[in-house]
Design a protein around this motif. Sequence first.
Motif, PDB file in Angstrom:
ATOM      1  N   GLY A 157       0.796  -1.142   0.060  1.00  0.00           N
ATOM      2  CA  GLY A 157      -0.029  -0.147   0.095  1.00  0.00           C
ATOM      3  C   GLY A 157       0.807   1.495   0.040  1.00  0.00           C
ATOM      4  N   ALA A 158       2.190   1.411   0.792  1.00  0.00           N
ATOM      5  CA  ALA A 158       2.828   2.587   0.550  1.00  0.00           C
ATOM      6  C   ALA A 158       3.879   2.411  -0.329  1.00  0.00           C
ATOM      7  CB  ALA A 158       3.486   2.471   2.100  1.00  0.00           C
ATOM      8  N   GLY A 159       3.765   1.667  -1.483  1.00  0.00           N
ATOM      9  CA  GLY A 159       4.542   1.603  -2.487  1.00  0.00           C
ATOM     10  C   GLY A 159       3.820   1.585  -3.834  1.00  0.00           C
ATOM     11  N   CYS A 160       3.999   0.337  -4.551  1.00  0.00           N
ATOM     12  CA  CYS A 160       3.441   0.267  -5.898  1.00  0.00           C
ATOM     13  C   CYS A 160       1.934  -0.009  -5.714  1.00  0.00           C
ATOM     14  CB  CYS A 160       4.123  -0.720  -6.744  1.00  0.00           C
ATOM     15  SG  CYS A 160       3.989  -2.309  -6.121  1.00  0.00           S
ATOM     16  N   ARG A 161       1.271  -0.454  -4.800  1.00  0.00           N
ATOM     17  CA  ARG A 161      -0.141  -0.803  -4.416  1.00  0.00           C
ATOM     18  C   ARG A 161      -0.474  -2.003  -5.334  1.00  0.00           C
ATOM     19  NH1 ARG A 161      -3.615   4.884  -4.365  1.00  0.00           N
ATOM     20  NH2 ARG A 161      -2.245   5.752  -3.010  1.00  0.00           N
ATOM     21  N   SER A 162       0.463  -2.975  -5.295  1.00  0.00           N
ATOM     22  CA  SER A 162       0.334  -4.222  -5.811  1.00  0.00           C
ATOM     23  C   SER A 162      -0.072  -5.403  -4.770  1.00  0.00           C
ATOM     24  CB  SER A 162       1.823  -4.607  -6.594  1.00  0.00           C
ATOM     25  OG  SER A 162       1.835  -3.845  -7.668  1.00  0.00           O
ATOM     26  N   TRP A 163      -0.873  -6.328  -5.265  1.00  0.00           N
ATOM     27  CA  TRP A 163      -1.110  -7.530  -4.233  1.00  0.00           C
ATOM     28  C   TRP A 163       0.231  -8.592  -4.543  1.00  0.00           C
ATOM     29  CZ3 TRP A 163      -4.658  -8.288  -0.891  1.00  0.00           C
ATOM     30  CH2 TRP A 163      -5.897  -6.990  -0.775  1.00  0.00           C
ATOM     31  N   LEU A 164       0.635  -9.206  -3.425  1.00  0.00           N
ATOM     32  CA  LEU A 164       1.720  -9.980  -3.709  1.00  0.00           C
ATOM     33  C   LEU A 164       1.785 -11.625  -2.966  1.00  0.00           C
ATOM     34  CD1 LEU A 164       4.646  -7.479  -2.825  1.00  0.00           C
ATOM     35  CD2 LEU A 164       4.165  -7.815  -5.095  1.00  0.00           C
ATOM     36  N   ILE A 165       2.357 -12.289  -3.683  1.00  0.00           N
ATOM     37  CA  ILE A 165       2.295 -13.622  -3.003  1.00  0.00           C
ATOM     38  C   ILE A 165       3.633 -13.832  -2.366  1.00  0.00           C
ATOM     39  CG2 ILE A 165       2.260 -16.235  -3.170  1.00  0.00           C
ATOM     40  CD1 ILE A 165      -0.582 -14.778  -3.842  1.00  0.00           C
ATOM     41  N   VAL A 166       3.827 -13.691  -0.969  1.00  0.00           N
ATOM     42  CA  VAL A 166       4.994 -13.887  -0.416  1.00  0.00           C
ATOM     43  C   VAL A 166       5.090 -15.430   0.223  1.00  0.00           C
ATOM     44  CG1 VAL A 166       6.570 -12.997   1.601  1.00  0.00           C
ATOM     45  CG2 VAL A 166       5.163 -11.320   0.290  1.00  0.00           C
ATOM     46  N   THR A 167       6.303 -15.758  -0.256  1.00  0.00           N
ATOM     47  CA  THR A 167       6.504 -17.429   0.399  1.00  0.00           C
ATOM     48  C   THR A 167       7.384 -17.492   1.625  1.00  0.00           C
ATOM     49  OG1 THR A 167       6.194 -18.491  -1.740  1.00  0.00           O
ATOM     50  CG2 THR A 167       7.202 -19.760  -0.032  1.00  0.00           C
ATOM     51  N   ARG A 168       6.892 -17.277   2.958  1.00  0.00           N
ATOM     52  CA  ARG A 168       7.521 -17.359   4.216  1.00  0.00           C
ATOM     53  C   ARG A 168       7.614 -18.240   5.086  1.00  0.00           C
ATOM     54  NH1 ARG A 168       6.126 -15.102   9.331  1.00  0.00           N
ATOM     55  NH2 ARG A 168       3.917 -15.176   8.642  1.00  0.00           N
ATOM     56  N   ASP A 169       8.645 -18.580   5.780  1.00  0.00           N
ATOM     57  CA  ASP A 169       8.507 -19.656   6.772  1.00  0.00           C
ATOM     58  C   ASP A 169       8.184 -18.930   8.179  1.00  0.00           C
ATOM     59  OD1 ASP A 169       9.601 -21.389   8.779  1.00  0.00           O
ATOM     60  OD2 ASP A 169      10.850 -22.547   7.359  1.00  0.00           O
ATOM     61  N   THR A 170       7.155 -19.644   8.643  1.00  0.00           N
ATOM     62  CA  THR A 170       6.531 -19.018   9.864  1.00  0.00           C
ATOM     63  C   THR A 170       7.295 -19.137  11.110  1.00  0.00           C
ATOM     64  OG1 THR A 170       5.200 -20.828  10.256  1.00  0.00           O
ATOM     65  CG2 THR A 170       4.146 -19.101   9.001  1.00  0.00           C
ATOM     66  N   ARG A 171       8.324 -20.109  11.120  1.00  0.00           N
ATOM     67  CA  ARG A 171       9.105 -20.240  12.141  1.00  0.00           C
ATOM     68  C   ARG A 171      10.419 -19.428  12.019  1.00  0.00           C
ATOM     69  NH1 ARG A 171       9.841 -26.295  10.552  1.00  0.00           N
ATOM     70  NH2 ARG A 171      10.328 -24.991   8.679  1.00  0.00           N
ATOM     71  N   THR A 172      10.770 -18.844  11.011  1.00  0.00           N
ATOM     72  CA  THR A 172      12.181 -18.047  11.052  1.00  0.00           C
ATOM     73  C   THR A 172      11.765 -16.820  10.336  1.00  0.00           C
ATOM     74  OG1 THR A 172      12.579 -18.903   8.822  1.00  0.00           O
ATOM     75  CG2 THR A 172      13.568 -19.991  10.768  1.00  0.00           C
ATOM     76  N   HIS A 173      10.544 -16.562   9.860  1.00  0.00           N
ATOM     77  CA  HIS A 173      10.413 -15.572   8.875  1.00  0.00           C
ATOM     78  C   HIS A 173      11.173 -15.129   7.852  1.00  0.00           C
ATOM     79  CE1 HIS A 173       7.486 -14.066  11.909  1.00  0.00           C
ATOM     80  NE2 HIS A 173       8.522 -13.833  12.947  1.00  0.00           N
ATOM     81  N   ALA A 174      11.952 -16.226   7.435  1.00  0.00           N
ATOM     82  CA  ALA A 174      12.740 -16.136   6.108  1.00  0.00           C
ATOM     83  C   ALA A 174      11.798 -16.203   4.911  1.00  0.00           C
ATOM     84  CB  ALA A 174      13.570 -17.562   6.077  1.00  0.00           C
ATOM     85  N   ILE A 175      11.963 -15.225   4.051  1.00  0.00           N
ATOM     86  CA  ILE A 175      11.246 -15.261   2.686  1.00  0.00           C
ATOM     87  C   ILE A 175      11.917 -15.561   1.608  1.00  0.00           C
ATOM     88  CG2 ILE A 175      10.239 -13.663   1.020  1.00  0.00           C
ATOM     89  CD1 ILE A 175       9.742 -11.833   3.435  1.00  0.00           C
ATOM     90  N   SER A 176      11.454 -16.756   1.123  1.00  0.00           N
ATOM     91  CA  SER A 176      12.017 -17.465  -0.003  1.00  0.00           C
ATOM     92  C   SER A 176      11.612 -16.751  -1.509  1.00  0.00           C
ATOM     93  CB  SER A 176      11.973 -19.028   0.040  1.00  0.00           C
ATOM     94  OG  SER A 176      10.548 -19.387  -0.076  1.00  0.00           O
ATOM     95  N   ASP A 177      10.422 -16.200  -1.603  1.00  0.00           N
ATOM     96  CA  ASP A 177       9.922 -15.866  -3.012  1.00  0.00           C
ATOM     97  C   ASP A 177       9.046 -14.746  -2.588  1.00  0.00           C
ATOM     98  OD1 ASP A 177       9.761 -16.433  -5.860  1.00  0.00           O
ATOM     99  OD2 ASP A 177       7.849 -16.642  -5.228  1.00  0.00           O
ATOM    100  N   VAL A 178       8.963 -13.965  -3.571  1.00  0.00           N
ATOM    101  CA  VAL A 178       7.918 -12.801  -3.617  1.00  0.00           C
ATOM    102  C   VAL A 178       7.708 -12.649  -5.134  1.00  0.00           C
ATOM    103  CG1 VAL A 178       7.026 -10.330  -3.213  1.00  0.00           C
ATOM    104  CG2 VAL A 178       8.678 -11.451  -1.580  1.00  0.00           C
ATOM    105  N   SER A 179       6.035 -13.015  -5.406  1.00  0.00           N
ATOM    106  CA  SER A 179       5.641 -12.730  -6.857  1.00  0.00           C
ATOM    107  C   SER A 179       4.274 -12.054  -6.931  1.00  0.00           C
ATOM    108  CB  SER A 179       5.413 -14.125  -7.135  1.00  0.00           C
ATOM    109  OG  SER A 179       6.420 -15.124  -7.397  1.00  0.00           O
ATOM    110  N   PRO A 180       4.173 -11.279  -7.950  1.00  0.00           N
ATOM    111  CA  PRO A 180       2.783 -10.630  -8.194  1.00  0.00           C
ATOM    112  C   PRO A 180       1.735 -11.434  -8.032  1.00  0.00           C
ATOM    113  CG  PRO A 180       4.739  -9.752  -9.641  1.00  0.00           C
ATOM    114  CD  PRO A 180       5.133 -11.076  -9.243  1.00  0.00           C
ATOM    115  N   ALA A 181       0.850 -11.205  -7.468  1.00  0.00           N
ATOM    116  CA  ALA A 181      -0.328 -12.015  -7.183  1.00  0.00           C
ATOM    117  C   ALA A 181      -1.162 -12.451  -8.564  1.00  0.00           C
ATOM    118  CB  ALA A 181      -1.430 -11.353  -6.169  1.00  0.00           C
ATOM    119  N   ARG A 182      -1.131 -11.241  -9.525  1.00  0.00           N
ATOM    120  CA  ARG A 182      -1.500 -11.512 -10.770  1.00  0.00           C
ATOM    121  C   ARG A 182      -1.059 -12.650 -11.397  1.00  0.00           C
ATOM    122  NH1 ARG A 182      -1.440  -9.754 -15.978  1.00  0.00           N
ATOM    123  NH2 ARG A 182      -3.586  -9.179 -16.866  1.00  0.00           N
TER     124      ARG A 182
END
Length: 95
Positions: free
Chosen positions: A58-83
């Motif tokens: 919302g404070a940037g490009c206003r894009s919806w994203l799919i974030v692949t995140r490990d809930t135990r470590t918060h490590a993010i392995s991928d971010v892709s446009p939801a579209r």
Amino acid sequence: MRIRCPHCGERDNGEFSYLGDAAPVRPDGMEAEAGAMHDYVYLRDNRAGEIRELWYHGAGCRSWLIVTRDTRTHAISDVSPARDVALARRRGDAA
Ligand SMILES: [Zn+2]
């Protein structure tokens, strides 16, 4: 936690809004059984490990994203446009 937006680059997560698990698929309201929408809206697994989540930049490009995140470590392995993910899902690709 920092998220690398595919459009804006790496940003603080304060610029984003968390929308939850990206796995559930909205049922067709005209075809679904009565409980299907209830399950879609209210029932979520609380998994430990890697999950795909919806985030809104919302404070940037206003894009919806799919974030692949490990809930135990918060490590993010991928971010892709939801579209892109939705179009791949519609084509039947493993996305
Ligand atoms: Zn962005």
